[in-house]
Design an enzyme around this catalytic site. Structure first.
Site, PDB file in Angstrom:
ATOM      1  N   GLU A  46       0.581   7.214  54.756  1.00  0.00           N
ATOM      2  CA  GLU A  46       1.655   7.594  56.001  1.00  0.00           C
ATOM      3  C   GLU A  46       1.011   8.758  56.775  1.00  0.00           C
ATOM      4  O   GLU A  46       0.290   9.717  56.506  1.00  0.00           O
ATOM      5  CB  GLU A  46       2.869   8.085  55.368  1.00  0.00           C
ATOM      6  CG  GLU A  46       4.019   8.423  56.317  1.00  0.00           C
ATOM      7  CD  GLU A  46       5.258   8.928  55.885  1.00  0.00           C
ATOM      8  OE1 GLU A  46       6.388   9.380  56.854  1.00  0.00           O
ATOM      9  OE2 GLU A  46       5.529   8.530  54.796  1.00  0.00           O
ATOM     10  N   ASP A  64      13.501   6.950  49.444  1.00  0.00           N
ATOM     11  CA  ASP A  64      14.614   8.199  49.538  1.00  0.00           C
ATOM     12  C   ASP A  64      14.912   8.264  51.005  1.00  0.00           C
ATOM     13  O   ASP A  64      15.561   9.529  51.243  1.00  0.00           O
ATOM     14  CB  ASP A  64      13.893   9.446  48.885  1.00  0.00           C
ATOM     15  CG  ASP A  64      12.376   9.872  49.355  1.00  0.00           C
ATOM     16  OD1 ASP A  64      11.996   9.063  50.202  1.00  0.00           O
ATOM     17  OD2 ASP A  64      11.998  10.706  48.485  1.00  0.00           O
ATOM     18  N   SER A  65      14.153   7.908  51.908  1.00  0.00           N
ATOM     19  CA  SER A  65      14.543   7.937  53.386  1.00  0.00           C
ATOM     20  C   SER A  65      16.026   7.518  53.475  1.00  0.00           C
ATOM     21  O   SER A  65      16.684   7.792  54.397  1.00  0.00           O
ATOM     22  CB  SER A  65      13.669   6.731  53.958  1.00  0.00           C
ATOM     23  OG  SER A  65      13.879   5.487  53.390  1.00  0.00           O
ATOM     24  N   GLU A  95       5.115  10.461  45.259  1.00  0.00           N
ATOM     25  CA  GLU A  95       4.124  10.914  46.239  1.00  0.00           C
ATOM     26  C   GLU A  95       3.229  11.979  45.591  1.00  0.00           C
ATOM     27  O   GLU A  95       3.519  12.775  45.000  1.00  0.00           O
ATOM     28  CB  GLU A  95       5.111  12.001  47.254  1.00  0.00           C
ATOM     29  CG  GLU A  95       6.035  10.878  47.938  1.00  0.00           C
ATOM     30  CD  GLU A  95       6.860  11.724  49.038  1.00  0.00           C
ATOM     31  OE1 GLU A  95       7.662  10.972  49.573  1.00  0.00           O
ATOM     32  OE2 GLU A  95       6.703  13.036  49.095  1.00  0.00           O
ATOM     33  N   ASP A 149      12.045   4.638  45.192  1.00  0.00           N
ATOM     34  CA  ASP A 149      11.298   5.813  45.148  1.00  0.00           C
ATOM     35  C   ASP A 149      11.784   6.867  43.899  1.00  0.00           C
ATOM     36  O   ASP A 149      13.103   6.847  43.628  1.00  0.00           O
ATOM     37  CB  ASP A 149      11.668   6.765  46.415  1.00  0.00           C
ATOM     38  CG  ASP A 149      10.713   6.590  47.471  1.00  0.00           C
ATOM     39  OD1 ASP A 149       9.529   6.256  47.177  1.00  0.00           O
ATOM     40  OD2 ASP A 149      11.271   6.668  48.650  1.00  0.00           O
TER      41      ASP A 149
END
Length: 271
Positions: free
Chosen positions: A187, A51-52, A120, A90
């Site tokens: 991360e 989703d970056s 996430e 994602d």
């Protein structure tokens, strides 16, 4: 011709085999078929439609505006360019808020060509991971700095530096593995903590700003190529194009540095 043309395509079971064998995995993001083909041919093992894309492709200030349809569109494009790498996609913001919503989104992404979905957090996400795993949908968990929680976290900050926070992260890592995740992205986690987590979970860890002791490393493709995304350049980023001389050379340099343990170095990690 691919530098790994003689190697079999990656599968989900191969991830655990790589961890057992001590083979570090190289992972990059991709958002279209052309770059997917280039990085696959250059020997990348895992490809993430992150989703970056909201920040580096769409120009948003965070990943929050990205939709499932956005990720599915880019996943389908990337899938057409891959022959060997394992493709992850994602689950964007709140698409995994409930098990039912996560299932609907995951089916859409797998039908677009993904072989694994990434989500996430832990906490209530453990139920989601378990729900998906029980339905034969491979899951990659993501802990530490979770960009979809940027508002709650107060910005893009290193996670797990205090003793209590470190203990919580280790417990969360063990919990997502027990819930059925097959892979774990860490991360912006201090190097000693990432090393401890990697040693204490059975599933492979992929680091981004988490030091050199993870089972693999991931970077956003635009960061690896030194492209200006309009956002502050994180410490863990390295411009591999400067030494690689071409896109293919940059990707090969990254993959070789990951497998040799040369990347990330101390200057790209957090103490």
């Amino acid at each position: 011709m691919s530098v790994h043309a003689d190697q079999k395509p990656w599968t989900v079971p191969a991830l655990a085999e790589a961890k057992r064998a001590g083979r570090r995995m190289a992972m990059l993001t991709a958002y279209d078929a052309g770059f997917a083909r280039a990085i696959d041919d250059a020997g990348i093992d895992l490809v993430l439609v992150g989703d970056s894309l909201g920040m580096v492709v769409q120009g948003h200030g965070s990943t929050l505006p990205v939709t499932v349809a956005d990720v599915a569109y880019h996943t389908a494009a990337v899938a057409r360019g891959l022959r060997r790498a394992l493709l992850l996609a994602d689950l964007p913001f709140q698409s995994d808020a409930t098990p039912a919503r996560a299932l609907d989104a995951s089916v859409m992404l797998l039908q677009a060509g993904a072989q694994m979905v990434k989500l996430e957090g832990a906490g209530h996400k453990l139920e989601v991971i378990r729900f998906l795993a029980q339905r034969d949908i491979p899951v990659c968990a993501h802990l530490g700095l979770t960009p979809q929680s940027v508002l709650a976290l107060g910005g893009f900050k290193v996670q797990g530096r205090e003793e209590a926070a470190a203990a919580r992260l280790l417990a969360d890592a063990q919990a997502v593995a027990e819930a059925g995740a097959s892979l774990l992205v860490l991360e912006c986690v201090p190097t000693p903590l990432a090393r401890k987590i990697t040693a204490n979970v059975d599933i492979p860890t992929i680091g981004i700003g988490a030091g050199p002791h993870c089972d693999g490393q991931v970077l956003v493709l635009h960061d690896l190529l030194g492209l200006d995304s309009g956002h502050r350049r994180p410490k863990f980023v390295k411009d591999f194009l400067a030494e690689g001389g071409s896109v293919a050379g940059a990707v090969r340099a990254f993959a070789e540095a990951v497998r040799s343990g040369a990347f990330p170095s101390a200057e790209h990690s957090y103490a």
